[in-house]
Motif scaffolding. Sequence first.
Motif, PDB file in Angstrom:
ATOM      1  N   ASP A 157      25.565  43.587  -4.781  1.00 24.62           N
ATOM      2  CA  ASP A 157      24.826  44.793  -4.341  1.00 24.62           C
ATOM      3  C   ASP A 157      24.227  44.546  -2.952  1.00 24.62           C
ATOM      4  OD1 ASP A 157      25.380  46.305  -6.560  1.00 24.62           O
ATOM      5  OD2 ASP A 157      23.444  45.987  -7.543  1.00 24.62           O
ATOM      6  N   ILE A 176      26.972  44.235  -0.147  1.00 26.46           N
ATOM      7  CA  ILE A 176      27.516  45.556   0.198  1.00 26.46           C
ATOM      8  C   ILE A 176      26.623  46.215   1.247  1.00 26.46           C
ATOM      9  CG2 ILE A 176      27.856  47.920  -0.691  1.00 26.46           C
ATOM     10  CD1 ILE A 176      28.611  46.656  -3.407  1.00 26.46           C
ATOM     11  N   LEU A 177      25.339  46.121   0.980  1.00 28.26           N
ATOM     12  CA  LEU A 177      24.344  46.750   1.861  1.00 28.26           C
ATOM     13  C   LEU A 177      24.356  46.109   3.254  1.00 28.26           C
ATOM     14  CD1 LEU A 177      22.302  48.857   0.687  1.00 28.26           C
ATOM     15  CD2 LEU A 177      20.578  47.069   0.884  1.00 28.26           C
ATOM     16  N   ASP A 189      31.722  50.170   1.597  1.00 34.32           N
ATOM     17  CA  ASP A 189      31.600  51.376   0.764  1.00 34.32           C
ATOM     18  C   ASP A 189      31.103  50.958  -0.615  1.00 34.32           C
ATOM     19  OD1 ASP A 189      32.527  52.972   2.716  1.00 34.32           O
ATOM     20  OD2 ASP A 189      34.618  52.957   2.017  1.00 34.32           O
ATOM     21  N   PHE A 190      30.076  51.648  -1.131  1.00 30.92           N
ATOM     22  CA  PHE A 190      29.499  51.214  -2.405  1.00 30.92           C
ATOM     23  C   PHE A 190      30.427  51.496  -3.585  1.00 30.92           C
ATOM     24  CE2 PHE A 190      27.038  51.548  -6.285  1.00 30.92           C
ATOM     25  CZ  PHE A 190      26.362  50.341  -6.259  1.00 30.92           C
ATOM     26  N   LYS A 247      30.606  50.571  -7.917  1.00 31.96           N
ATOM     27  CA  LYS A 247      29.730  50.105  -8.996  1.00 31.96           C
ATOM     28  C   LYS A 247      30.216  48.801  -9.644  1.00 31.96           C
ATOM     29  CE  LYS A 247      28.221  52.753 -12.357  1.00 31.96           C
ATOM     30  NZ  LYS A 247      28.169  53.903 -13.255  1.00 31.96           N
TER      31      LYS A 247
END
Length: 523
Positions: A386, A389-390, A395-396, A398
């Motif tokens: 998580d 990614i940030l 692209d996020f 799940k």
Amino acid sequence: MNRDQLLRKFKNEQDKIWDIIVIGGGATGLGTALDGCTRGYKTLLLEQSDFAKGTSSRSTKLVHGGVRYLAQGDISLVLEALHERGLLRQNAPHLVKNQKFIIPNYTWWSGPFFTVGMKVYDMMSGKLGLGSSERISKEETLKAIPNLDETDLIGGVIYYDGQFDDSRLAINIAQTIVENDGVALNYFKVSNLLKDKEGLVCGVRAKDMESGEEFEIKSKSVVNATGVFADDILKMNDPQAKKMIRPSQGVHIILDRSFLEGDAAIMIPKTSDGRVLFAVPWHKKVILGTTDTPIEEHSLEPKALDEEIDFILNTAAQYLKKDPSKKDVLSVFAGLRPLAAPEDDEGKETKELSRGHKLIVSLSGLVTITGGKWTTYRKMAEDTIDKAILIAGLDFKKCVTKNMPIHGYVKQTNYADHMYVYGSDRMKLLKLISQNPELSGKLHDNLPFLKGEVLWAVRHEMARNVDDVLARRVRALFLDARASIAMAKEVAIIIAKELGYNKKWIKNQVKEYTALAKSYLLE
Ligand SMILES: Cc1cc2nc3c(=O)[nH]c(=O)nc-3n(C[C@H](O)[C@H](O)[C@H](O)COP(=O)(O)OP(=O)(O)OC[C@H]3O[C@@H](n4cnc5c(N)ncnc54)[C@H](O)[C@@H]3O)c2cc1C
């Protein structure tokens, strides 16, 4: 899972940019790479030695919430770990079994005290609980653990936790990575970080430790999951970086099952050094441990200190009918906890430091994940990806690992057969052995492992040398170091035949392995 094939895949993609590079192939790095590739990111994992060569093959083998952390009041850690314990048993039932533990009570107050404590532990497990705890009489306690010292024994408290094979799980996670289009390479050491004009991390420099070939590998994000080595990578990032890790050594001793008959494990809740001590049946032996000793130097082969061995043997002798002595020890191994040390904890002893995990994001964008437990590896990985990614602006997507079976998943497990750890691979392994009948014999009379398991480990589990096979594919080094030395030559011959090595290689391997395994023996 084949190293040559993965190396080819890696080289074919050398001109491309990876989404995520993970440095370190222990529980944390493997979990992180699995989380990354199953979300659909192009993920590469690099391990300098073998998968789980470091701390991740040297744990107490418990998948647990941590009764000790409950006593310390670390409620959120226990809640998280109990939840992850349930998920891990659900996703890798071939490796994680339900283990009965008994806390023996020698004082009038300890029975009610631990009964209440363990009821709280049960409640916190929720739907994923492994069984209800209960208070039992002296007779019932002795029936479950015939070897327990009866003097002043009042009764016991039963509770349930998970138990597993740590390095086998690591190998199965690596296989799951490969099955999900990720690349995981062992014997591939990161020597530096690559940075762009703005000083942001954009890849790594790494060396194939087998061929000596060096590579510059580009990626959008880099995760440092190197356990007690995390400070070394943080120093590559910034030579002035402050130390973040306080390594704490834990030692285990392996004894014959005659010291602990029956299926129950013992949990001694308060030892003279204020920790807990476990005696747990494991692969038809008993594992005793552990200690918590602050250590300055970190290495892949840490050494047990005399006082740690004496402490374990003396504490066990207080509770067991038969006092274990040094000559009874089949193997002794040490591991280093990569504890995250916040500045305000500087004065604290390592046993008081939180076992929670910690994410650090450097100004360059390097993401470092440290601390935590094997039990919580999946959640640590989810948090890490998580964050990556940030930071990298990916692209996020799940996380999908919560209900994802790990390679080898099977519903029914027959623990009486030592090959149960292979799960769904067991039948394939048996077929390989039936096709090569000369490999159907045992490697040593004292241990159940077959010659065919060596070929399997090399062909399908990326074992590259005798140590990889005897320490982390079959657990001979940990279960009986002396017997493992006697197995080394046969193992080296099978590996050499499969990988095309000569007699000199075999001779060197036997020499190197013998020296290593001797350090797991007490005399
Ligand atoms: C004594 C003891 C008992 C424990 N018992 C339990 C237990 O019962 N249950 C539980 O849940 N947890 C337990 N733990 C905790 C658990 O084992 C650890 O939290 C976990 O294994 C840490 O994994 P890791 O991946 O962070 O570190 P490691 O397993 O050490 O992995 C780090 C890896 O990074 C690699 N590396 C380092 N530098 C580089 C480089 N430059 N390039 C490439 N690779 C590199 C290393 O070779 C190593 O393999 C125990 C820990 C100890 C010490």
